[in-house]
Design an enzyme around this catalytic site. Structure first.
Site, PDB file in Angstrom:
ATOM      1  N   CYS A   1       0.838  -1.192   0.000  1.00 49.12           N
ATOM      2  CA  CYS A   1       0.000   0.000   0.000  1.00 49.12           C
ATOM      3  C   CYS A   1       0.875   1.245   0.000  1.00 49.12           C
ATOM      4  O   CYS A   1       1.882   1.305   0.713  1.00 49.12           O
ATOM      5  CB  CYS A   1      -0.893  -0.011   1.242  1.00 49.12           C
ATOM      6  N   CYS A   2       0.515   2.230  -0.824  1.00 51.88           N
ATOM      7  CA  CYS A   2       1.134   3.554  -0.727  1.00 51.88           C
ATOM      8  C   CYS A   2       0.004   4.569  -0.592  1.00 51.88           C
ATOM      9  O   CYS A   2      -1.098   4.221  -0.172  1.00 51.88           O
ATOM     10  CB  CYS A   2       2.053   3.843  -1.909  1.00 51.88           C
ATOM     11  N   ALA A   3       0.255   5.812  -0.910  1.00 48.37           N
ATOM     12  CA  ALA A   3      -0.755   6.838  -0.656  1.00 48.37           C
ATOM     13  C   ALA A   3      -2.009   6.645  -1.507  1.00 48.37           C
ATOM     14  O   ALA A   3      -3.128   6.676  -1.000  1.00 48.37           O
ATOM     15  CB  ALA A   3      -0.167   8.225  -0.887  1.00 48.37           C
TER      16      ALA A   3
ATOM     17  N   SER B   1       4.017   2.088  -4.596  1.00 48.19           N
ATOM     18  CA  SER B   1       3.679   0.675  -4.402  1.00 48.19           C
ATOM     19  C   SER B   1       3.947  -0.136  -5.668  1.00 48.19           C
ATOM     20  O   SER B   1       4.360  -1.305  -5.584  1.00 48.19           O
ATOM     21  CB  SER B   1       2.218   0.517  -3.964  1.00 48.19           C
TER      22      SER B   1
ATOM     23  N   TYR C   1      -3.795   3.969   0.426  1.00 49.72           N
ATOM     24  CA  TYR C   1      -4.314   4.339   1.741  1.00 49.72           C
ATOM     25  C   TYR C   1      -5.543   5.233   1.617  1.00 49.72           C
ATOM     26  O   TYR C   1      -6.492   5.114   2.405  1.00 49.72           O
ATOM     27  CB  TYR C   1      -3.229   5.039   2.560  1.00 49.72           C
TER      28      TYR C   1
END
Length: 364
Positions: A96-98, A104, A125
């Site tokens: 997971c990234c932003a 990611s 996220y």
């Protein structure tokens, strides 16, 4: 590699406590994260800031090139080792990234080149956060019964024992009063809300939930505040009030605030420092309500607290704390709670001792 990207997928991740390898920078993670996430960043805070500045000044290609330059060689290998270990330890997890963007995907491609296929959260996220917010709004629409009562009534334990109960204070890592702090630091507001949403989703998924059982809380629990959608519903909810004898309340408070907190502090810090932390904890709690007590009464109770601590240190007995706890309850906490309860008297639907309230709640 299957990506997760539907609303139901996001909810399923939260319900299952799916391990999340969050590759955002630590500063982003601290501002808000999902309950089952671990932070193994692609870039640290300084690297992220440098890439962000480059992006604004020179564009995306230059920023991407700088990112690859900063995360190269030994640094890249160290982070790869950490991701690989996390993937092997959590084979059912996700990246997971932003927003499910470059970070990611870069980590996913590096892992793939190393022989590890690992899914990522499409939407990142931000998508999970929106799911948490929406889930809380929806689930808060179900009927709510609040458990009320004076300090020491065992409200939290009663909520914890209900299959449809959600321990708001436990999630907030704070017991909601001047003496409410625990040894665990409170989460950021966003992380608290995410944890609450996950707990509500899990509780709802375990049963055909008809109503929530919650403790009668104010808007703030320590530094965290309840989501407005839930707080609004709680102001309309029915209240069951625990009315236990004063002596039983004192026994609970002695166990929770003196015996258990002393044990927790010494377990965490050792005997000597733990004792100092325990003393500071009690003094800080009393000091927090100094203005409401008045300086003279505060000084009197603080002196009794010091005497009680001396007795506890030399004999191990916590009985001396009654000399300041009893007047604190009789002069401050009990009148304050009764005043608050009077303002919502029309919402009180049941009164009884702890066991009676517990039985009544089960029958709802």
């Amino acid at each position: 590699m299957q990506e997760r990207h539907t609303e139901q997928d996001y909810r399923a991740l939260l319900i299952a406590d799916t391990p999340i390898i969050d590759v955002r920078a630590p500063i982003e993670f601290e501002q808000g994260a999902m309950p089952a996430a671990i932070n193994l960043p692609l870039m640290n805070n300084d690297e992220r800031a440098a890439v962000g500045t480059c992006y604004k000044q020179q564009g995306s290609d230059a920023a991407l090139a700088l990112g690859h330059k900063l995360v190269a060689g030994e640094i890249r290998q160290q982070r790869m080792d950490a991701w690989r270990a996390a993937c092997l330890q959590n084979p059912q997890g996700i990246l997971c990234c932003a927003r499910g963007g470059q970070r990611s995907h870069i980590v996913q491609s590096w892992l793939h080149a190393a022989g590890i296929d690992y899914p990522l959260v499409e939407g990142g996220y931000k998508a999970l956060r929106q799911t948490a917010i929406q889930a809380t709004i929806e689930l808060a629409q179900k009927p709510i019964v609040l458990i009320g009562g004076c300090t020491g009534s065992g409200k939290t334990l009663l909520v914890q024992q209900q299959p449809n109960g959600v321990d708001l204070e436990g999630l907030a890592r704070h017991r909601g009063s001047a003496f409410g702090r625990t040894l665990q630091p409170q989460l950021s507001q966003a992380s608290f809300e995410n944890l609450l949403a996950a707990e509500m989703l899990k509780t709802d998924a375990r049963q055909n939930l008809r109503l929530w059982v919650l403790e009668d809380e104010s808007r703030m629990i320590g530094s965290n505040h309840l989501p407005e959608c839930l707080r609004e519903r709680m102001t309309q909810a029915a209240i069951a009030v625990v009315e236990d004898p004063f002596e039983i309340r004192l026994e609970r408070l002695n166990e929770e605030y003196f015996l258990r907190m002393h044990h927790d502090f010494t377990h965490a810090y050792g005997d000597e420092q733990g004792w100092q932390e325990y003393c500071e904890y009690l003094h800080h709690g009393l000091s927090a309500i100094k203005r409401r007590l008045g300086l003279q009464r505060y000084n009197e109770l603080a002196a009794r607290l010091d005497a009680a601590l001396t007795t506890q240190l030399t004999t191990g007995s916590t009985d001396g704390h009654l000399a300041w706890l009893v007047p604190l309850l009789e002069e401050y906490y009990d009148p304050m709670y009764r005043y608050q309860l009077e303002k919502k008297a029309e919402k009180v639907v049941f009164r009884g001792e702890w066991a009676e309230v517990a039985e009544w709640v089960k029958s709802r």
